[in-house]
Design a protein around this motif. Structure first.
Motif, PDB file in Angstrom:
ATOM      1  N   VAL A  42       0.851  -1.222  -0.038  1.00  0.00           N
ATOM      2  CA  VAL A  42       0.139  -0.091   0.083  1.00  0.00           C
ATOM      3  C   VAL A  42       0.968   1.356   0.019  1.00  0.00           C
ATOM      4  O   VAL A  42       1.857   1.156   0.625  1.00  0.00           O
ATOM      5  N   ASN A  43       0.636   2.055  -0.844  1.00  0.00           N
ATOM      6  CA  ASN A  43       1.133   3.490  -0.794  1.00  0.00           C
ATOM      7  C   ASN A  43       0.633   4.483   0.389  1.00  0.00           C
ATOM      8  O   ASN A  43      -0.514   4.843   0.207  1.00  0.00           O
ATOM      9  N   PRO A  44       1.537   4.735   1.379  1.00  0.00           N
ATOM     10  CA  PRO A  44       0.909   5.316   2.607  1.00  0.00           C
ATOM     11  C   PRO A  44       0.578   6.995   2.230  1.00  0.00           C
ATOM     12  O   PRO A  44      -0.119   7.717   3.008  1.00  0.00           O
ATOM     13  N   SER A  45       0.841   7.269   0.893  1.00  0.00           N
ATOM     14  CA  SER A  45       0.565   8.698   0.578  1.00  0.00           C
ATOM     15  C   SER A  45      -0.692   8.745  -0.437  1.00  0.00           C
ATOM     16  O   SER A  45      -1.247   9.723  -0.675  1.00  0.00           O
ATOM     17  N   MET A  46      -1.252   7.626  -0.620  1.00  0.00           N
ATOM     18  CA  MET A  46      -2.379   7.572  -1.472  1.00  0.00           C
ATOM     19  C   MET A  46      -3.568   6.594  -0.833  1.00  0.00           C
ATOM     20  O   MET A  46      -3.750   5.608  -1.449  1.00  0.00           O
ATOM     21  N   LEU A  47      -3.962   6.838   0.394  1.00  0.00           N
ATOM     22  CA  LEU A  47      -4.862   5.959   1.136  1.00  0.00           C
ATOM     23  C   LEU A  47      -6.413   6.259   1.007  1.00  0.00           C
ATOM     24  O   LEU A  47      -6.799   7.491   1.226  1.00  0.00           O
ATOM     25  N   SER A  48      -7.157   5.316   0.618  1.00  0.00           N
ATOM     26  CA  SER A  48      -8.705   5.567   0.671  1.00  0.00           C
ATOM     27  C   SER A  48      -9.071   5.071   2.255  1.00  0.00           C
ATOM     28  O   SER A  48      -8.231   4.625   3.040  1.00  0.00           O
ATOM     29  N   ALA A  49     -10.352   5.160   2.447  1.00  0.00           N
ATOM     30  CA  ALA A  49     -11.030   4.939   3.842  1.00  0.00           C
ATOM     31  C   ALA A  49     -10.644   3.469   4.224  1.00  0.00           C
ATOM     32  O   ALA A  49     -10.803   2.630   3.260  1.00  0.00           O
ATOM     33  N   GLY A  50     -10.249   3.110   5.264  1.00  0.00           N
ATOM     34  CA  GLY A  50      -9.795   1.688   5.866  1.00  0.00           C
ATOM     35  C   GLY A  50      -8.818   1.683   6.758  1.00  0.00           C
ATOM     36  O   GLY A  50      -8.450   2.705   7.479  1.00  0.00           O
ATOM     37  N   THR A  51      -8.359   0.453   7.207  1.00  0.00           N
ATOM     38  CA  THR A  51      -7.441   0.371   8.180  1.00  0.00           C
ATOM     39  C   THR A  51      -6.435  -0.385   7.326  1.00  0.00           C
ATOM     40  O   THR A  51      -6.457  -1.404   6.535  1.00  0.00           O
ATOM     41  N   TYR A  52      -5.223  -0.042   7.676  1.00  0.00           N
ATOM     42  CA  TYR A  52      -3.817  -0.539   7.007  1.00  0.00           C
ATOM     43  C   TYR A  52      -2.712  -0.921   8.252  1.00  0.00           C
ATOM     44  O   TYR A  52      -2.730  -0.326   9.126  1.00  0.00           O
ATOM     45  N   THR A  53      -2.030  -2.078   7.656  1.00  0.00           N
ATOM     46  CA  THR A  53      -1.078  -2.544   8.579  1.00  0.00           C
ATOM     47  C   THR A  53       0.245  -1.983   8.094  1.00  0.00           C
ATOM     48  O   THR A  53       0.617  -1.988   6.846  1.00  0.00           O
ATOM     49  N   TYR A  54       1.339  -1.622   8.968  1.00  0.00           N
ATOM     50  CA  TYR A  54       2.562  -1.425   8.839  1.00  0.00           C
ATOM     51  C   TYR A  54       3.694  -2.155   9.561  1.00  0.00           C
ATOM     52  O   TYR A  54       3.118  -2.579  10.899  1.00  0.00           O
ATOM     53  N   THR A  55       4.883  -2.182   9.266  1.00  0.00           N
ATOM     54  CA  THR A  55       5.953  -2.766  10.307  1.00  0.00           C
ATOM     55  C   THR A  55       7.098  -1.857   9.945  1.00  0.00           C
ATOM     56  O   THR A  55       7.438  -1.749   8.858  1.00  0.00           O
ATOM     57  N   VAL A  56       7.614  -1.795  10.954  1.00  0.00           N
ATOM     58  CA  VAL A  56       8.800  -0.924  11.096  1.00  0.00           C
ATOM     59  C   VAL A  56       9.994  -1.826  11.533  1.00  0.00           C
ATOM     60  O   VAL A  56       9.907  -2.652  12.623  1.00  0.00           O
ATOM     61  N   ILE A  57      11.408  -1.890  10.950  1.00  0.00           N
ATOM     62  CA  ILE A  57      12.247  -2.759  11.348  1.00  0.00           C
ATOM     63  C   ILE A  57      13.656  -1.754  11.241  1.00  0.00           C
ATOM     64  O   ILE A  57      13.833  -1.073  10.538  1.00  0.00           O
ATOM     65  N   ASP A  58      14.358  -1.806  12.371  1.00  0.00           N
ATOM     66  CA  ASP A  58      15.494  -1.359  12.749  1.00  0.00           C
ATOM     67  C   ASP A  58      16.559  -2.055  12.226  1.00  0.00           C
ATOM     68  O   ASP A  58      16.559  -3.059  11.791  1.00  0.00           O
ATOM     69  N   GLN A  59      17.954  -1.455  12.684  1.00  0.00           N
ATOM     70  CA  GLN A  59      19.092  -2.023  11.811  1.00  0.00           C
ATOM     71  C   GLN A  59      19.531  -3.133  12.878  1.00  0.00           C
ATOM     72  O   GLN A  59      20.340  -3.896  12.491  1.00  0.00           O
ATOM     73  N   ASN A  60      18.808  -3.367  13.928  1.00  0.00           N
ATOM     74  CA  ASN A  60      19.047  -4.533  14.811  1.00  0.00           C
ATOM     75  C   ASN A  60      18.146  -5.565  14.536  1.00  0.00           C
ATOM     76  O   ASN A  60      18.115  -6.492  15.192  1.00  0.00           O
ATOM     77  N   ASN A  61      17.219  -5.289  13.557  1.00  0.00           N
ATOM     78  CA  ASN A  61      16.240  -6.175  13.018  1.00  0.00           C
ATOM     79  C   ASN A  61      15.116  -6.447  13.940  1.00  0.00           C
ATOM     80  O   ASN A  61      14.530  -7.591  14.316  1.00  0.00           O
ATOM     81  N   CYS A  62      15.032  -5.545  14.886  1.00  0.00           N
ATOM     82  CA  CYS A  62      13.684  -5.343  15.944  1.00  0.00           C
ATOM     83  C   CYS A  62      12.674  -4.718  15.003  1.00  0.00           C
ATOM     84  O   CYS A  62      12.802  -3.992  14.500  1.00  0.00           O
ATOM     85  N   THR A  63      11.542  -5.486  15.470  1.00  0.00           N
ATOM     86  CA  THR A  63      10.363  -4.928  14.590  1.00  0.00           C
ATOM     87  C   THR A  63       9.365  -4.366  15.632  1.00  0.00           C
ATOM     88  O   THR A  63       9.032  -4.641  16.809  1.00  0.00           O
TER      89      THR A  63
END
Length: 67
Positions: A42-63
């Protein structure tokens, strides 16, 4: 043990259900920069109404995930 990134999302809703003009910006702290974000196709700059899931990963591979 490594610190997990902390994430908060700032959102702007789409102006109408049929429009894709909403967006989400992630504010990331903690963990070890730099960060990789995954919006699962999903492009977070072009969202329609709804719920979206995201994951962030850092350099230590922590999420951190949310929706």
């Amino acid at each position: 043990m490594h610190e997990t990134p902390s994430v908060s999302a700032t959102t702007n809703n789409a102006t109408c259900n049929s429009y894709s003009n909403g967006n989400a910006i992630l504010n990331i702290t903690g963990g070890l920069p730099s960060y990789t974000t995954n919006w699962y196709g999903v492009n977070p700059s072009m969202l329609s109404a709804g719920t979206y899931t995201y994951t962030v990963i850092d350099q230590n591979n922590c999420t951190s995930s949310d929706s």
